[in-house]
Design an enzyme around this catalytic site. Sequence first.
Site, PDB file in Angstrom:
ATOM      1  N   GLU A  18     102.274 -13.949 -30.400  1.00 32.28           N
ATOM      2  CA  GLU A  18     103.303 -12.921 -30.597  1.00 32.28           C
ATOM      3  C   GLU A  18     104.695 -13.549 -30.528  1.00 32.28           C
ATOM      4  OE1 GLU A  18     102.513 -10.060 -32.153  1.00 32.28           O
ATOM      5  OE2 GLU A  18     101.294  -9.400 -30.445  1.00 32.28           O
ATOM      6  N   GLY A 106     103.291  -0.548 -33.109  1.00 30.42           N
ATOM      7  CA  GLY A 106     102.907  -1.949 -32.963  1.00 30.42           C
ATOM      8  C   GLY A 106     101.707  -2.314 -33.812  1.00 30.42           C
ATOM      9  N   ASP A 155     102.924  -9.561 -40.294  1.00 34.55           N
ATOM     10  CA  ASP A 155     102.284  -8.293 -40.643  1.00 34.55           C
ATOM     11  C   ASP A 155     101.877  -8.255 -42.112  1.00 34.55           C
ATOM     12  OD1 ASP A 155     103.132  -7.818 -38.077  1.00 34.55           O
ATOM     13  OD2 ASP A 155     104.828  -6.580 -38.674  1.00 34.55           O
TER      14      ASP A 155
HETATM   15  C1  GLA Z   1     106.618  -7.428 -35.389  1.00 35.45           C
HETATM   16  C2  GLA Z   1     107.140  -8.188 -36.591  1.00 35.45           C
HETATM   17  C3  GLA Z   1     106.362  -9.479 -36.816  1.00 35.45           C
HETATM   18  C4  GLA Z   1     106.221 -10.298 -35.541  1.00 35.45           C
HETATM   19  C5  GLA Z   1     105.797  -9.419 -34.369  1.00 35.45           C
HETATM   20  C6  GLA Z   1     105.821 -10.153 -33.063  1.00 35.45           C
HETATM   21  O1  GLA Z   1     105.338  -6.947 -35.648  1.00 35.45           O
HETATM   22  O2  GLA Z   1     107.072  -7.390 -37.747  1.00 35.45           O
HETATM   23  O3  GLA Z   1     106.957 -10.221 -37.847  1.00 35.45           O
HETATM   24  O4  GLA Z   1     107.397 -10.982 -35.260  1.00 35.45           O
HETATM   25  O5  GLA Z   1     106.613  -8.259 -34.249  1.00 35.45           O
HETATM   26  O6  GLA Z   1     104.827 -11.122 -33.048  1.00 35.45           O
END
Ligand code: GLA
Length: 362
Positions: A18, A106, A155
């Site tokens: 993360e 999330g 993502d």
């Molecule tokens: C969000 C962002 C990703 C990544 C995560 C943390 O989901 O969209 O690009 O940075 O947070 O890992």
Amino acid sequence: MPSSVTAFAPGRVNLIGEHTDYNEGLALPFAITDGVTVHARRGDGARVDVIASDLNRHDSFELAAPGPVRGWRAFARGAVAELQAAGSKLAGAKLEVSGTVPEGSGLSSSAALEVALCLALLGVSDARVPEGIALAKICSRIENDWVGARTGLLDQIASLFGEDDRALRIDFRTLEVSPVSLGLGDYSLVTLDSGQRHANAGARGGESGGDGESGGDGAQAPGYNQRREECARACELLGVDSLRDVTVEMAARLPDPLAARARHVITENERVEQTVAALSAGDIEHVGELLDASHQSLRDCFEVSTPAVETTVKTLHDAGAVGARIIGGGFGGHVLGLIPPGVAVPEGAVAVQPGPGARLAV
Ligand code: GLA
């Protein structure tokens, strides 16, 4: 070329890794079965109409003049603008958007929306379809430049490259995507909602209410962009291009809180590799320990947890989870838990497993 298509793009769960994507690090996400659906019908002219009827929300604009706008409308307008800028010749279209990923949770409904919109627009156009990573970058530009969140590529890659039964080891330096078998035996993964949404969560994707003019959920909590700036500042002070080049010893020379931010990224990259190894050895208890270690680092070094998230982590542990951690950008959203054999799925938690990536049906 079909006159109508249905595009589906999944959200994602990040097993581990993360806040590493924008630091040229490593992550291990998988696509989930929930996501965003966009039904597209080719129109006669050069207009794009967008409807999310369950939200009573709509938009209409000319292909030649999509923006700029902020909020919910930024997603479709950004998709049109970025696809055209990348050389795709788009047809006018009517787009109907609906989704099943809770906003600000999330689980990445913003990337799912971007990917589904792009596939749907391309599906009814006589257009060149960009390759996987190129399309992920286009979607990420929608989020960065239109929606206004400086998120990385995690993502979008997870949504596009997802596979049944597998997580994806992504190296954000080389953008190499390596599927990793997610054989958990009798263990299972669940997500439990902390009930807290990202602070700036706005209208999006067809999953929830809102005025359609706010920042969009892609606009993570303000802390997200701030963490990104802190990582960039740490690199500047150390004279490196990315935190991938930084060791724990180098990080210790930084002032606080930059030292702690860098330490999280360095150790999180190591945890991704250790998780891949533990999965391949079938050592699922150790995967649980790594999830816990990731959460502690996100809470104490990266400081992206909240009281609601901590309560949710504790709920999962109390229910028997052998590992639990916040997922996504932080400051709310869902918590991931690893449930051992013989332990009931805690109340309110939802089992998640890897599913296929984005796809188009004619
Ligand atoms: C969000 C962002 C990703 C990544 C995560 C943390 O989901 O969209 O690009 O940075 O947070 O890992």
